[in-house]
Design an enzyme around this catalytic site. Structure first.
Site, PDB file in Angstrom:
ATOM      1  N   ASP A   1      39.453  89.148 -83.101  1.00  0.00           N
ATOM      2  CA  ASP A   1      39.352  87.712 -83.359  1.00  0.00           C
ATOM      3  C   ASP A   1      38.088  87.352 -84.137  1.00  0.00           C
ATOM      4  O   ASP A   1      37.197  88.190 -84.330  1.00  0.00           O
ATOM      5  CB  ASP A   1      39.443  86.899 -82.061  1.00  0.00           C
ATOM      6  CG  ASP A   1      38.626  87.501 -80.921  1.00  0.00           C
ATOM      7  OD1 ASP A   1      37.662  88.239 -81.200  1.00  0.00           O
ATOM      8  OD2 ASP A   1      38.958  87.227 -79.758  1.00  0.00           O
TER       9      ASP A   1
ATOM     10  N   ASP B   1      39.222  83.326 -67.641  1.00  0.00           N
ATOM     11  CA  ASP B   1      40.515  82.667 -67.420  1.00  0.00           C
ATOM     12  C   ASP B   1      41.686  83.636 -67.645  1.00  0.00           C
ATOM     13  O   ASP B   1      42.835  83.217 -67.727  1.00  0.00           O
ATOM     14  CB  ASP B   1      40.662  81.442 -68.343  1.00  0.00           C
ATOM     15  CG  ASP B   1      40.624  81.805 -69.821  1.00  0.00           C
ATOM     16  OD1 ASP B   1      40.493  83.012 -70.159  1.00  0.00           O
ATOM     17  OD2 ASP B   1      40.750  80.886 -70.660  1.00  0.00           O
TER      18      ASP B   1
ATOM     19  N   HIS C   1      42.203  85.533 -70.311  1.00  0.00           N
ATOM     20  CA  HIS C   1      42.694  85.669 -71.695  1.00  0.00           C
ATOM     21  C   HIS C   1      42.458  87.078 -72.229  1.00  0.00           C
ATOM     22  O   HIS C   1      41.522  87.756 -71.841  1.00  0.00           O
ATOM     23  CB  HIS C   1      42.105  84.599 -72.631  1.00  0.00           C
ATOM     24  CG  HIS C   1      40.635  84.676 -72.889  1.00  0.00           C
ATOM     25  ND1 HIS C   1      39.862  83.569 -73.163  1.00  0.00           N
ATOM     26  CD2 HIS C   1      39.778  85.731 -72.946  1.00  0.00           C
ATOM     27  CE1 HIS C   1      38.623  83.941 -73.378  1.00  0.00           C
ATOM     28  NE2 HIS C   1      38.533  85.245 -73.250  1.00  0.00           N
TER      29      HIS C   1
ATOM     30  N   GLU D   1      44.579  82.081 -74.994  1.00  0.00           N
ATOM     31  CA  GLU D   1      44.256  81.285 -73.817  1.00  0.00           C
ATOM     32  C   GLU D   1      45.518  81.092 -72.968  1.00  0.00           C
ATOM     33  O   GLU D   1      46.632  81.386 -73.428  1.00  0.00           O
ATOM     34  CB  GLU D   1      43.698  79.937 -74.270  1.00  0.00           C
ATOM     35  CG  GLU D   1      42.443  80.039 -75.147  1.00  0.00           C
ATOM     36  CD  GLU D   1      41.166  80.422 -74.375  1.00  0.00           C
ATOM     37  OE1 GLU D   1      41.237  81.177 -73.387  1.00  0.00           O
ATOM     38  OE2 GLU D   1      40.083  79.957 -74.796  1.00  0.00           O
TER      39      GLU D   1
HETATM   40  P1  PGA Z   1      32.707  88.938 -72.506  1.00  0.00           P
HETATM   41  O1  PGA Z   1      33.987  88.232 -73.106  1.00  0.00           O
HETATM   42  O2  PGA Z   1      32.857  90.405 -72.798  1.00  0.00           O
HETATM   43  O3  PGA Z   1      31.544  88.344 -73.229  1.00  0.00           O
HETATM   44  O4  PGA Z   1      32.694  88.673 -71.039  1.00  0.00           O
HETATM   45  C1  PGA Z   1      35.251  88.741 -72.835  1.00  0.00           C
HETATM   46  C2  PGA Z   1      36.323  87.770 -73.255  1.00  0.00           C
HETATM   47  O5  PGA Z   1      36.109  86.553 -73.254  1.00  0.00           O
HETATM   48  O6  PGA Z   1      37.432  88.223 -73.573  1.00  0.00           O
END
Ligand code: PGA
Length: 263
Positions: free
Chosen positions: A72, A141, A143, A148
């Site tokens: 992304d 959450d 995702h 999302e």
């Molecule tokens: P993080 O993000 O590795 O910074 O916890 C993971 C994500 O949001 O998929």
């Protein structure tokens, strides 16, 4: 799915780095075809990338025949912004390994036609032969990439709108100012990730425990998009003890027993 549980995030990160290197080396030993790797950003993969850099420098693995696609990128954030995923990937991985620049793919969140950028990305993945391995984190959450809650489990690369919660979580990279976090991103879809021949999802720390529990023990649901891993034939979730904290004791014991039996 398999679940690998290590005492600490560092031990889990090393496990993932060694697993990826083994897979790259195994394919290189059998064919000249490139290894197609999906990559993620965020706090979670940093120690894995550090170990992969060490391994490249030590001659234990090479990325010369790896083609990578990142999952992304924010929409509208300049590519040279320190928090763009272009900057992140170069800082934590690409500037230190031997992957040829032309093999590196990251979505362009400033493309004049974002729908075309997304469609071209999907086409380039197919052209490369599809993913051998996709490495992802998990959002609080649940995702996967920026898919999302309520993203279609059949989704492909497209423009997505970040939830309020994700923007709050990511504001730690933007001077803790929620308003500085972009509202949209380009993201590979759930089906893009889970179309990979193998998928590894990493989650570390107690703040990921609820999402990990939902992904593993909860229903297959667009409410927790990473739960789509439940339908994958080669899915591995790698967690530390803290992220395992919400699993049922019986689930925890079973995953440990499976690993022991396979050692
Ligand atoms: P993080 O993000 O590795 O910074 O916890 C993971 C994500 O949001 O998929």
């Amino acid at each position: 799915m398999k679940v690998i549980i290590r005492n600490t995030a560092s031990e889990a990160s090393l496990w993932v780095a060694h697993y990826i290197a083994e897979k790259i080396n195994a394919k290189a030993a059998r064919t000249d075809e490139p290894f197609v790797l999906g990559l993620c950003t965020g706090s979670t993969p940093i120690e894995t990338y550090a170990e992969l850099i060490r391994m490249v420098k030590a001659g234990e693995v090479s990325f010369k025949n790896v083609i990578s696609f990142n999952m992304d990128e924010y929409v509208g954030l300049p590519e040279d912004h320190p928090e763009s995923y272009h900057s992140f990937m170069h800082r934590y991985l690409f500037d230190h390994i031997d992957e040829p620049a032309e093999n590196i793919h990251i979505l362009n969140g400033n493309a004049p036609d974002l729908a075309k950028e997304a469609a071209d990305y999907e086409a380039a993945i197919v052209e490369a032969g599809g993913f051998d391995l996709f490495l992802g984190g998990i959002g609080e959450d649940g995702h996967i990439a920026f898919n999302e809650p309520f993203s279609s489990l059949n989704s492909r690369t497209r423009v997505v709108t970040l939830t309020h919660d994700t923007r709050v979580v990511n504001s730690r990279f933007f001077d803790n100012d929620f308003n500085k976090v972009p509202k949209q991103a380009l993201s590979v879809g759930v089906a893009t990730v889970f179309g990979s021949r193998e998928v590894i999802i990493m989650g570390y720390g107690s703040k990921k425990a609820r999402a990990i529990q939902a992904a593993i023990e909860g229903p297959y649901s667009h409410y927790v998009t990473v739960s789509a891993l439940q339908a994958h034939e080669n899915g591995i979730i790698v967690i530390d003890e803290a992220a395992a904290g919400e699993l049922k004791l019986n689930s925890y014991k079973y995953f440990k027993a499976v690993e022991e039996a396979e050692m």
